[in-house]
Design an enzyme around this catalytic site. Structure first.
Site, PDB file in Angstrom:
ATOM      1  N   TYR A 202     115.913  -2.087 -27.935  1.00  0.00           N
ATOM      2  CA  TYR A 202     115.624  -3.483 -27.599  1.00  0.00           C
ATOM      3  C   TYR A 202     116.925  -4.287 -27.545  1.00  0.00           C
ATOM      4  O   TYR A 202     117.184  -5.018 -26.586  1.00  0.00           O
ATOM      5  CB  TYR A 202     114.675  -4.062 -28.651  1.00  0.00           C
ATOM      6  CG  TYR A 202     114.168  -5.445 -28.326  1.00  0.00           C
ATOM      7  CD1 TYR A 202     113.023  -5.623 -27.563  1.00  0.00           C
ATOM      8  CD2 TYR A 202     114.831  -6.583 -28.788  1.00  0.00           C
ATOM      9  CE1 TYR A 202     112.550  -6.882 -27.258  1.00  0.00           C
ATOM     10  CE2 TYR A 202     114.370  -7.853 -28.500  1.00  0.00           C
ATOM     11  CZ  TYR A 202     113.225  -7.996 -27.733  1.00  0.00           C
ATOM     12  OH  TYR A 202     112.768  -9.248 -27.433  1.00  0.00           O
TER      13      TYR A 202
ATOM     14  N   LYS B 289     118.488  -5.798 -24.083  1.00  0.00           N
ATOM     15  CA  LYS B 289     118.567  -7.246 -23.930  1.00  0.00           C
ATOM     16  C   LYS B 289     120.010  -7.715 -23.749  1.00  0.00           C
ATOM     17  O   LYS B 289     120.271  -8.720 -23.072  1.00  0.00           O
ATOM     18  CB  LYS B 289     117.924  -7.942 -25.136  1.00  0.00           C
ATOM     19  CG  LYS B 289     116.409  -7.739 -25.230  1.00  0.00           C
ATOM     20  CD  LYS B 289     115.674  -8.258 -23.993  1.00  0.00           C
ATOM     21  CE  LYS B 289     114.169  -8.234 -24.160  1.00  0.00           C
ATOM     22  NZ  LYS B 289     113.451  -8.729 -22.964  1.00  0.00           N
TER      23      LYS B 289
END
Length: 274
Positions: free
Chosen positions: A172, A176
C-alpha cells in the site's frame, strides 16, 4: 449550469466508498459518468469488497441527481475488461475527458503467510492506475480538447508514518508513493496536450475499507500501530467523509483548475503538516 457540464468522467472503484461519492458529486455538477468496479472479492483483502448490487446502487444514486451513467464490471488489473468498459462509455457519451483512477484495496493487515498481499496491492493500486490511464489517454490526446487525470493516492503516499512492513501495508505504501511518480511523469509529458495530472492525498476516509470489523480487531491487536498518535489527525476528526475528497475532485476536474497540474493535493485534516 454545473461546473462540469459537458464533461465525461471515467471512475474506477465506483461501486461504493470514495468512488461512489465521486460519481454522484461529479454528476451533480453536470458530468456524465462511466463507472467501473471489480464487484468481486480478492482473497488477500480482509474485508468484504463491493458487489454488483453496490454498483447498481451507485447507478441509482447518480440517476437520482439526474445524472447520466454507464456502469460496467471490470478489473483494473485486466486490460480486456477495462477496455471493454471504456468502449461502452465511449459508445454512450462519445469521449472521456476526466479520469479518476480510484480503485483501491487494503490487503491483509495481520501477520502471517501473506506474500500474495504484496502482489495484489501493487497490481491494483499501482499497475491498475497505470492501466486505467493508458486505457483512456489515447482518446483524450486524439480528441485534442485537453482534460484531467485525478489519481487517488493517500496521505500514506507522502509519508510512511503509522504503517508497518507486513506485505499488504508495505505494498500500500509503495503503491501510493509510486502513483506520485506516475503523476509527475505524465503531467510533464501531457502538458503540451493541455491534459492535467494530479494526485489527491486523503487521510483516513469513512468508507468500508477502514470502517469494518476486521480493521477494528486489528486496531485492538496492534494499538502501537493503528492506535498510536501517528495515526491521528491534528484537526480533531478521526475520519473525513468521502464527499470531502469528492469536492476536491470537482475543483481539480473543473476549468477553475485549468492550470493546476503536477501537484500533490492533500485533503488530510492536517495529517501531513506535523
Amino acid at each position: 449550469m454545473g461546473r462540469l457540464e459537458g464533461k465525461v468522467a471515467f471512475i474506477t472503484g465506483a461501486a461504493r466508498g470514495q468512488g461512489r461519492s465521486h460519481a454522484v458529486r461529479l454528476a451533480e455538477e453536470g458530468a456524465a459518468i462511466i463507472a467501473v468496479d471489480i464487484c468481486e472479492q480478492i482473497p488477500s483483502v480482509f474485508y468484504p469488497m463491493a458487489t454488483k448490487e453496490d454498483l447498481d446502487e451507485t447507478v441509482a444514486l447518480v440517476e437520482g441527481v439526474d445524472g447520466r451513467i454507464v456502469a460496467r464490471v471490470a478489473d483494473v488489473r485486466d486490460k480486456v475488461s477495462l477496455q471493454s468498459a471504456y468502449e461502452a462509455g465511449i459508445r454512450e457519451f462519445g469521449h472521456v475527458d476526466t479520469v479518476l483512477p480510484n480503485a483501491g484495496i487494503m490487503p491483509v493487515i495481520n501477520e502471517g503467510e501473506q506474500e500474495q498481499a504484496w502482489f495484489d496491492g501493487i497490481d491494483v493500486l499501482l499497475t491498475g492506475v497505470w492501466r486505467t490511464m493508458e486505457t483512456c489517454l489515447p482518446g483524450m490526446i486524439d480528441r485534442g480538447r485537453g482534460g484531467s487525470v485525478l489519481i487517488t493516492s493517500s496521505a500514506a503516499g507522502l509519508s510512511s508514518i503509522g504503517l508497518n512492513t507486513v506485505p499488504g501495508q508495505a505494498a500500500y505504501s509503495a503503491a501510493k508513493h509510486g502513483v506520485v511518480g506516475l503523476m509527475r511523469l505524465y503531467a510533464s509529458q501531457l502538458a503540451k496536450h493541455m491534459i492535467r495530472v494530479n494526485t489527491i492525498h486523503p487521510t483516513g476516509v469513512n468508507t468500508p475499507m477502514v470502517v469494518n470489523e476486521p480493521y477494528g480487531a486489528f486496531v485492538q491487536e496492534f494499538p502501537e500501530i493503528a492506535g498510536s498518535p501517528n495515526y491521528q489527525n491534528p484537526m480533531p476528526v478521526p475520519l473525513v467523509e468521502p464527499v470531502d475528497i469528492s469536492n476536491a475532485m470537482v475543483y481539480l476536474a473543473s476549468d477553475e483548475a485549468r492550470y493546476v497540474t503536477g501537484v500533490t493535493f492533500p485533503v488530510d485534516a492536517g495529517y501531513l503538516n506535523r
